[in-house]
Design a protein around this motif. Structure first.
Motif, mmCIF file in Angstrom:
data_model
loop_
_atom_site.group_PDB
_atom_site.id
_atom_site.type_symbol
_atom_site.label_atom_id
_atom_site.label_comp_id
_atom_site.label_asym_id
_atom_site.label_seq_id
_atom_site.Cartn_x
_atom_site.Cartn_y
_atom_site.Cartn_z
ATOM 1 N N LYS A 186 0.829 -1.205 0.000
ATOM 2 C CA LYS A 186 0.000 0.000 0.000
ATOM 3 C C LYS A 186 0.870 1.265 0.000
ATOM 4 C CE LYS A 186 -4.082 1.991 2.136
ATOM 5 N NZ LYS A 186 -4.658 2.355 0.866
ATOM 6 N N PHE A 187 1.997 1.216 0.707
ATOM 7 C CA PHE A 187 2.904 2.368 0.760
ATOM 8 C C PHE A 187 3.417 2.726 -0.636
ATOM 9 C CE2 PHE A 187 7.122 4.304 1.289
ATOM 10 C CZ PHE A 187 6.769 5.410 2.046
ATOM 11 N N LEU A 188 3.612 1.739 -1.478
ATOM 12 C CA LEU A 188 4.131 1.970 -2.828
ATOM 13 C C LEU A 188 3.203 2.853 -3.655
ATOM 14 C CD1 LEU A 188 5.369 -1.632 -3.680
ATOM 15 C CD2 LEU A 188 6.733 0.289 -2.840
ATOM 16 N N GLU A 189 1.925 2.900 -3.305
ATOM 17 C CA GLU A 189 0.931 3.672 -4.046
ATOM 18 C C GLU A 189 0.755 5.103 -3.521
ATOM 19 O OE1 GLU A 189 -2.603 1.459 -3.390
ATOM 20 O OE2 GLU A 189 -1.822 -0.355 -4.340
ATOM 21 N N GLN A 190 1.248 5.378 -2.335
ATOM 22 C CA GLN A 190 0.984 6.651 -1.668
ATOM 23 C C GLN A 190 1.734 7.807 -2.327
ATOM 24 O OE1 GLN A 190 -1.468 6.573 0.823
ATOM 25 N NE2 GLN A 190 -1.486 4.549 -0.130
ATOM 26 N N ILE A 191 1.066 8.975 -2.348
ATOM 27 C CA ILE A 191 1.661 10.177 -2.925
ATOM 28 C C ILE A 191 1.708 11.288 -1.883
ATOM 29 C CG2 ILE A 191 1.043 9.621 -5.312
ATOM 30 C CD1 ILE A 191 -1.338 11.556 -5.038
ATOM 31 N N VAL A 192 2.501 12.281 -2.171
ATOM 32 C CA VAL A 192 2.749 13.397 -1.273
ATOM 33 C C VAL A 192 1.463 14.073 -0.796
ATOM 34 C CG1 VAL A 192 3.692 15.746 -1.219
ATOM 35 C CG2 VAL A 192 5.106 13.857 -2.038
ATOM 36 N N SER A 193 0.520 14.323 -1.704
ATOM 37 C CA SER A 193 -0.683 15.084 -1.342
ATOM 38 C C SER A 193 -1.506 14.402 -0.247
ATOM 39 C CB SER A 193 -1.554 15.348 -2.571
ATOM 40 O OG SER A 193 -2.036 14.141 -3.105
ATOM 41 N N ASP A 194 -1.318 13.105 -0.050
ATOM 42 C CA ASP A 194 -2.061 12.398 0.989
ATOM 43 C C ASP A 194 -1.488 12.605 2.384
ATOM 44 O OD1 ASP A 194 -3.879 11.379 -0.832
ATOM 45 O OD2 ASP A 194 -2.657 9.598 -1.216
ATOM 46 N N TYR A 195 -0.264 13.122 2.493
ATOM 47 C CA TYR A 195 0.396 13.216 3.797
ATOM 48 C C TYR A 195 1.088 14.545 4.063
ATOM 49 C CZ TYR A 195 -0.573 8.283 4.080
ATOM 50 O OH TYR A 195 -1.231 7.085 4.132
ATOM 51 N N MET A 196 1.083 15.459 3.117
ATOM 52 C CA MET A 196 1.796 16.718 3.280
ATOM 53 C C MET A 196 1.124 17.636 4.300
ATOM 54 S SD MET A 196 0.865 18.401 -0.369
ATOM 55 C CE MET A 196 0.145 20.022 -0.345
ATOM 56 N N THR A 197 1.916 18.547 4.813
ATOM 57 C CA THR A 197 1.438 19.567 5.728
ATOM 58 C C THR A 197 1.285 20.872 4.955
ATOM 59 O OG1 THR A 197 2.551 18.522 7.592
ATOM 60 C CG2 THR A 197 1.984 20.850 7.841
ATOM 61 N N CYS A 198 0.128 21.503 5.085
ATOM 62 C CA CYS A 198 -0.152 22.729 4.332
ATOM 63 C C CYS A 198 0.147 24.004 5.117
ATOM 64 C CB CYS A 198 -1.614 22.769 3.922
ATOM 65 S SG CYS A 198 -2.082 21.432 2.858
#
Length: 157
Positions: free
Chosen positions: A3-15
């Motif tokens: 599942k980690f292989l599919e994850q992108i920055v926008s799912d975990y970034m701080t705004c």
């Protein structure tokens, strides 16, 4: 961990990003580091990221060698961020895979990376803690069906 292989920055970034100006004095920068306990700040001028300034850059101002004269403390503290920041920096986009972010962090020993949009405007930051959270979340989701972990003060899409 698939599942980690599919994850992108926008799912975990701080705004909610704290930035500094290139005109900020070293004295103010030191105070900002003290107030936030961050290790670096994006340097933004007229909406564009022009560099990164770290605690290492700050401390380098005070490095003295036998070949250089020791300047007065007040002179050092009046220098600006523009004179000490790192102008060549690594950044990622919101669609960058977290595996790439992890690779960059390890390869370059970075604690965080700025996230820029197509117009080179700062839209977020992704830190080691965000990657750790993503790894934990993906592992939990795969083993227990848990809800994804989110960091930062806002969730960005």
């Amino acid at each position: 961990m698939y599942k980690f292989l599919e994850q992108i920055v926008s799912d975990y970034m701080t705004c909610d990003i704290v930035t500094v100006s290139p005109a900020m004095s070293i004295r103010e920068l030191g105070q900002r580091f003290k107030e936030t306990d961050f290790n670096s700040f994006p340097v933004v001028d007229h909406g564009q990221v022009v560099g990164i300034v770290s605690k290492f850059d700050y401390l380098a101002c005070f490095e003295f060698t036998p070949a250089s004269m020791v300047p007065h403390y007040d002179d050092l503290m009046q220098r600006t961020v523009a004179g000490v920041m790192t102008r060549d920096f690594i950044y990622v986009g919101r669609e960058t895979k977290l595996t790439r972010v992890l690779q960059l962090m390890i390869e370059h020993r970075l604690r965080s990376l700025p996230i820029l949009d197509a117009d080179a405007r700062l839209i977020g930051v992704i830190a080691r803690e965000d990657i750790i959270g993503a790894l934990e979340s993906c592992a939990q989701t795969e083993t227990r069906g848990a809800q994804p972990w989110r960091s930062g003060t806002c969730y960005c899409r």
